[in-house]
Motif scaffolding. Structure first.
Motif: not given
Length: 481
Positions: A157-165, A179-186
């Motif tokens: 998840t952190g890698t996907r968030v970094t990629a979006m950044g 990013s918040a949605a990714e972390l909430l889904a996690l």
């Protein structure tokens, strides 16, 4: 990055006896080079514990009771080694078919599936059993396997968030929201455990819980400023209550009354999310209602000395109230509301009730963009109900009624007038329709009255509650108050 091949099976057919660092890069799951710091130009091994995985599988083949315990903890995808997941699924399938799951039967099952060679052969299955002296700790090792999987998911998840950044074509606000949605889904994927949905809860436990509730004393539900409505609704945590009306009918006044009564009168935390008023407008209404000062005098800043005295009498009561007034700049989505509620929950500041003004102007989340309006509103209504259940609090939401009411001889609203969505009615535990005859006929003999029509009520009766509408003070009162 050097290319490495896994060790071949030895004469006994065992695999991966060496250090896990010898695994190939694709199995190590190293971070892409773009996301590594200069001093991190090496292959990283994702969190895993092959010994724990082997102990889980060995214990499962020693005892069918252990299989039942492990199934409550693992689904199979948590194993780091694909071969271990293959063995796990064969064991579980045999167990569910009522067959024994020992090294011989598991080997036969894997042979039938054409998978025995790829997991290391029959001898590796025997090695798993021989390496475990007792099956007693298999559940403990299963927890370790699951914990390592959680860490790997966090890295992904952190890698996907970094990629979006790093993306240049996304709006920064969208990046933060996604990013918040990714972390909430996690987080949601981790919020599972033994019997998450009551599948195995015995009726004895359920009946005892019910008896405890019934003998704990009377529970009238959430305190409301209108006693008849409170009796009728008996709102409890987990409920979604929708207050619907035409523009200017009194939706915002009603919601503010609810949270004001809860926080100022009863001292219980409440939150009011407004998507159509500025914070200063909300404060004006709040003070007008508490001090009974006409809105016009407050808005034009022409308060008399006597009005200032009334204000000072209630000022400290307002200051001390655990009430939060939220005006999100640029609007808000249901996932963003969930994120803030989650933060409050962690900080032990979760409100006793949440009010949202109003439902149809909540922004659809990123996944909902591009869809039709009905689907978007449906998703928002379902999302608010899910928030009520997830955080175990009542959620009050205002909703707009369509213009159909204005074209009928009888202007009394109906459930079918809910604008843009049938899902609002479906998701809500209760729907209260607001109606004022003087809204359409100022000279009506019922001028100054408002009907709170309980048109849907899952946990009680329907009917009409008549209150006094004091619009200039931005408040609603019980008749005769």
């Amino acid at each position: 990055m050097s290319s490495m091949t896994p060790p071949a099976p030895d004469a006994e057919g065992s695999l991966f006896d060496g250090d896990p660092v010898d695994l190939p890069a694709q199995e190590r799951g190293a971070l892409p080079k773009a996301f590594r710091a200069p001093d991190e130009e090496f292959d990283r091994v994702p969190p895993q514990d092959l010994g724990a995985e082997q102990s889980v599988l060995g214990g499962m083949k020693l005892s069918k009771e252990v299989i039942a315990e492990v199934i409550d903890i693992l689904d199979g995808h948590e194993f780091y080694r694909p071969a271990h997941e293959t063995i796990y699924r064969a064991i579980v399938d045999l167990y569910r078919a009522g067959e024994p799951a020992d090294p011989i039967t598991v080997a036969a099952e894997l042979t039938k599936r054409g998978q025995l060679a790829q997991v290391g052969g029959a001898s590796y299955l025997h090695t798993l059993v021989q390496a475990v002296p007792t099956a007693a700790n298999a559940a403990y090792y299963a927890e370790i396997v699951r914990d390592r999987w959680k860490l790997r998911k966090a890295i992904e998840t952190g890698t996907r968030v970094t990629a979006m950044g790093y993306r240049q074509d996304m709006d920064p606000g969208e990046v933060v929201e996604a990013s918040a949605a990714e972390l909430l889904a996690l987080q949601a994927s981790f919020d599972t455990g033994k019997d998450p949905s009551g599948w195995d809860t015995p009726m004895q436990d359920l009946i005892e819980d019910w008896e405890d509730d019934q003998t704990a004393g009377e529970d009238p539900g959430l305190p409301m400023p209108y006693a008849d409505l409170q009796t009728m609704l008996c709102t409890v945590p987990g409920h979604l209550v929708v207050f619907a009306g035409r523009p200017g009918m009194g939706k915002s006044v009603t919601l503010l009354d609810l949270v004001r009564h809860l926080a100022i009168v009863h001292g219980r935390p409440a939150a009011f999310v407004s998507l159509e008023m500025a914070r200063r407008q909300i404060m004006n209404r709040l003070i007008c209602a508490e001090a009974e000062i006409p809105q016009h005098d407050v808005r034009t800043r022409r308060m008399s000395k006597e009005q200032w005295n009334r204000y000072y009498k209630v000022r400290q009561r307002i200051v001390d109230a655990p009430l939060r007034l939220i005006v999100p700049p640029g609007g808000i989505t249901v996932p963003q509301i969930r994120s803030n509620l989650r933060r409050w929950q962690i900080e032990d500041r979760l409100p006793a009730a949440l009010a949202v003004d109003y439902l149809q102007i909540i922004k659809p989340d990123l996944q909902g963009r591009g869809g039709n309006r009905t689907n978007e509103v449906d998703a928002i209504a379902r999302g608010l109900k899910e928030l009520a259940l997830e955080f175990d609090i009542p959620v009050f939401a205002a909703a707009q009624l369509s213009r159909q009411t204005t074209g009928r001889d009888s202007k009394v609203p109906q459930l079918s007038d809910l604008r843009e969505s049938g899902e609002i009615e479906q998701a809500a535990d209760a729907v209260v329709l607001l109606h004022r005859e003087d809204y359409y006929e100022p000279a009506s003999e019922r001028a100054g009255e408002i009907d709170l029509i309980v048109a849907k009520n899952r946990e009680g009766s329907t009917g009409n509650v008549v209150c006094g509408f004091r619009g200039r003070f931005s408040k609603i009162e019980e008749m005769g108050a």
